[in-house]
Design a protein around this motif. Structure first.
Motif, PDB file in Angstrom:
ATOM      1  N   ARG A 128     -14.786 -41.842  24.623  1.00 60.63           N
ATOM      2  CA  ARG A 128     -15.111 -41.537  23.222  1.00 60.63           C
ATOM      3  C   ARG A 128     -17.061 -41.131  22.821  1.00 60.63           C
ATOM      4  O   ARG A 128     -17.153 -40.315  21.933  1.00 60.63           O
ATOM      5  N   GLY A 129     -17.873 -41.429  23.747  1.00 61.54           N
ATOM      6  CA  GLY A 129     -19.175 -41.196  23.956  1.00 61.54           C
ATOM      7  C   GLY A 129     -19.642 -39.669  23.171  1.00 61.54           C
ATOM      8  O   GLY A 129     -20.135 -39.685  22.294  1.00 61.54           O
ATOM      9  N   PRO A 130     -19.313 -38.846  23.986  1.00 58.37           N
ATOM     10  CA  PRO A 130     -18.633 -37.925  23.428  1.00 58.37           C
ATOM     11  C   PRO A 130     -18.735 -36.704  22.326  1.00 58.37           C
ATOM     12  O   PRO A 130     -19.227 -36.325  21.223  1.00 58.37           O
ATOM     13  N   LEU A 131     -17.376 -37.479  21.918  1.00 55.38           N
ATOM     14  CA  LEU A 131     -17.106 -37.168  20.328  1.00 55.38           C
ATOM     15  C   LEU A 131     -17.814 -37.728  19.595  1.00 55.38           C
ATOM     16  O   LEU A 131     -18.200 -36.973  18.380  1.00 55.38           O
ATOM     17  N   TYR A 132     -18.718 -38.993  19.344  1.00 54.89           N
ATOM     18  CA  TYR A 132     -19.213 -39.842  18.539  1.00 54.89           C
ATOM     19  C   TYR A 132     -20.724 -38.861  18.648  1.00 54.89           C
ATOM     20  O   TYR A 132     -20.874 -38.959  17.787  1.00 54.89           O
ATOM     21  N   LEU A 133     -21.067 -38.612  20.008  1.00 52.79           N
ATOM     22  CA  LEU A 133     -22.199 -37.906  19.754  1.00 52.79           C
ATOM     23  C   LEU A 133     -22.141 -36.563  18.521  1.00 52.79           C
ATOM     24  O   LEU A 133     -22.955 -35.884  17.932  1.00 52.79           O
ATOM     25  N   PHE A 134     -20.934 -35.600  19.355  1.00 48.16           N
ATOM     26  CA  PHE A 134     -20.485 -34.568  18.020  1.00 48.16           C
ATOM     27  C   PHE A 134     -20.842 -34.805  17.090  1.00 48.16           C
ATOM     28  O   PHE A 134     -21.547 -33.620  15.791  1.00 48.16           O
ATOM     29  N   ILE A 135     -20.024 -36.276  16.666  1.00 47.23           N
ATOM     30  CA  ILE A 135     -19.701 -36.403  14.843  1.00 47.23           C
ATOM     31  C   ILE A 135     -21.511 -36.782  14.492  1.00 47.23           C
ATOM     32  O   ILE A 135     -21.880 -36.089  13.461  1.00 47.23           O
ATOM     33  N   ALA A 136     -21.765 -37.040  15.752  1.00 44.81           N
ATOM     34  CA  ALA A 136     -23.807 -36.925  14.870  1.00 44.81           C
ATOM     35  C   ALA A 136     -24.651 -36.000  14.836  1.00 44.81           C
ATOM     36  O   ALA A 136     -25.214 -35.817  13.732  1.00 44.81           O
ATOM     37  N   ILE A 137     -24.666 -35.297  16.131  1.00 43.28           N
ATOM     38  CA  ILE A 137     -24.668 -33.829  15.542  1.00 43.28           C
ATOM     39  C   ILE A 137     -24.500 -33.188  13.986  1.00 43.28           C
ATOM     40  O   ILE A 137     -25.481 -32.274  13.615  1.00 43.28           O
ATOM     41  N   SER A 138     -23.165 -33.260  14.340  1.00 42.94           N
ATOM     42  CA  SER A 138     -22.639 -32.690  13.209  1.00 42.94           C
ATOM     43  C   SER A 138     -22.749 -33.039  11.883  1.00 42.94           C
ATOM     44  O   SER A 138     -23.413 -32.681  11.051  1.00 42.94           O
TER      45      SER A 138
END
Length: 167
Positions: A128-138
């Motif tokens: 889930r870490g990469p997904l959360y990182l993508f959301i943060a960048i978005s």
């Protein structure tokens, strides 16, 4: 420089969004066919759909924000569009930027924590870490795009559709 960056990132996000939608449609079509024709659904379809839905939503967030196409309630527009109320629009825009930055910060913290504890999805064990990182960048791109669009851009970066929906 900011406009050039946005001119690169916006088409990239558009194509990424289309790709995620295509994958989501394809796996759900395959799952329905597998259920009905072979009585065998795709294992982990819920995990895939959950992750892809988050990717679709947060791919679209910067695009919608930069274009100024969020849903709005226009009941008070006659009052708030007066030149004497321009200060209100500036406060709302700054508040939106701050909220988007808080979302980005929160999901960045969640991404770091998920990486620390190796947080994964239930069925497929997707990290889930990469997904959360993508959301943060978005969320960060949305905040920066909103700020740039309203305070620094001389012209809109993305054209809004007219009343009939055509550009």
């Amino acid at each position: 420089m900011a406009k050039r960056f946005l001119n690169i990132i916006v088409p990239f996000l558009e194509y990424l969004l289309m790709f995620f939608l295509l994958v989501m449609v394809a796996i759900n079509f395959a799952d329905v066919m597998g259920r009905h024709l072979f009585n065998h659904p795709i294992y982990g379809i819920h995990d895939l759909t959950e992750h892809l839905m988050a990717l679709v939503v947060f791919c679209g967030l910067p695009l919608v924000t930069i274009a100024g196409m969020h849903l709005t309630i226009d009941i008070l527009d006659a009052f708030l569009d007066k030149p004497s109320m321009q200060w209100w629009r500036h406060i709302v825009i700054l508040l939106m930027v701050v909220i988007l930055l808080l979302v980005a910060w929160t999901f960045l913290q969640s991404a770091l924590e998920a990486a620390d504890i190796s947080d994964v999805s239930n069925e497929l064990r997707l990290p889930r870490g990469p997904l959360y990182l993508f959301i943060a960048i978005s969320a960060l791109l949305s905040a920066l795009g909103l700020f740039y669009q309203h305070y620094m851009a001389a012209e809109p970066l993305i054209e809004k559709p007219d009343e009939e929906g055509a550009l």
